[in-house]
Write an enzyme that holds these catalytic residues in place. Structure first.
Site, PDB file in Angstrom:
ATOM      1  N   THR A 140       0.812  -1.211   0.000  1.00  0.00           N
ATOM      2  CA  THR A 140       0.000   0.000   0.000  1.00  0.00           C
ATOM      3  C   THR A 140       0.848   1.266   0.000  1.00  0.00           C
ATOM      4  O   THR A 140       2.028   1.244   0.353  1.00  0.00           O
ATOM      5  CB  THR A 140      -0.942   0.028   1.223  1.00  0.00           C
ATOM      6  OG1 THR A 140      -0.164   0.063   2.415  1.00  0.00           O
ATOM      7  CG2 THR A 140      -1.854  -1.195   1.243  1.00  0.00           C
ATOM      8  N   ASP A 141       0.207   2.368  -0.401  1.00  0.00           N
ATOM      9  CA  ASP A 141       0.881   3.662  -0.351  1.00  0.00           C
ATOM     10  C   ASP A 141       0.512   4.383   0.952  1.00  0.00           C
ATOM     11  O   ASP A 141      -0.126   3.791   1.830  1.00  0.00           O
ATOM     12  CB  ASP A 141       0.541   4.498  -1.583  1.00  0.00           C
ATOM     13  CG  ASP A 141      -0.950   4.824  -1.706  1.00  0.00           C
ATOM     14  OD1 ASP A 141      -1.695   4.689  -0.711  1.00  0.00           O
ATOM     15  OD2 ASP A 141      -1.371   5.214  -2.813  1.00  0.00           O
ATOM     16  N   PHE A 142       0.886   5.625   1.065  1.00  0.00           N
ATOM     17  CA  PHE A 142       0.659   6.362   2.317  1.00  0.00           C
ATOM     18  C   PHE A 142      -0.818   6.501   2.672  1.00  0.00           C
ATOM     19  O   PHE A 142      -1.160   6.709   3.830  1.00  0.00           O
ATOM     20  CB  PHE A 142       1.318   7.747   2.253  1.00  0.00           C
ATOM     21  CG  PHE A 142       0.631   8.692   1.303  1.00  0.00           C
ATOM     22  CD1 PHE A 142      -0.358   9.550   1.769  1.00  0.00           C
ATOM     23  CD2 PHE A 142       0.965   8.717  -0.039  1.00  0.00           C
ATOM     24  CE1 PHE A 142      -1.005  10.416   0.895  1.00  0.00           C
ATOM     25  CE2 PHE A 142       0.319   9.576  -0.907  1.00  0.00           C
ATOM     26  CZ  PHE A 142      -0.668  10.433  -0.442  1.00  0.00           C
TER      27      PHE A 142
END
Length: 149
Positions: free
Chosen positions: A25-27
């Site tokens: 996942t990203d931020f």
């Protein structure tokens, strides 16, 4: 035996489950777009493996006869429809849609339950010695490609 890791073929389509981990996942907590490419690559590789065309074995077998052969992605069209999030269990579905002399067009979807999250059309070329080569009859038969084209 790795059949459970490689997924399964049902009704002419390869299905492989993938769980989304934090590292995917990203931020914002959704799957980073490039990770869908990894999931789909695993799906294509496992599809070939379950059909008996494991890429590494194919390369090693043909390398003794000359330049080794491999499948490479020639082009890819992607539509990102909905996001996946950490801990989702995704179904990566792969199936052939067209065959040409040196390439195969595959459709792929990444699904969560009944929701299609990502759709892709992937053109995979068969190469040897750095150039496109006709797909050998044995591999076309194995992939049931002659029935599709």
């Amino acid at each position: 035996m790795t059949a459970h890791l490689d997924g399964e073929i049902r009704d002419g389509r390869h299905h492989m489950q993938v769980r989304v981990y934090y590292e995917d996942t990203d931020f914002s907590g959704i799957v980073y777009h490039a990770n869908y490419l990894r999931y789909m690559e695993r799906g294509r590789t496992n599809h070939l493996r379950l059909m008996g065309a494991e890429q590494q074995a194919l390369f090693e077998q043909t390398e003794t006869e000359g330049a080794g052969f491999a499948f490479v992605v020639r082009s890819m069209h992607l539509d990102f429809l909905k996001p996946a999030r950490m801990d989702d269990v995704l179904d990566v579905v792969t199936w052939p849609i067209a065959v040409k002399g040196a390439s195969i067009m595959l459709a792929q979807e990444v699904r969560r339950g009944n929701d299609v999250l990502v759709k892709a059309e992937v053109r995979v070329a068969f190469i040897g010695g750095g150039r496109a080569q006709p797909i050998p009859k044995s591999i076309r038969t194995l992939m049931k490609a002659d029935l599709i084209s």
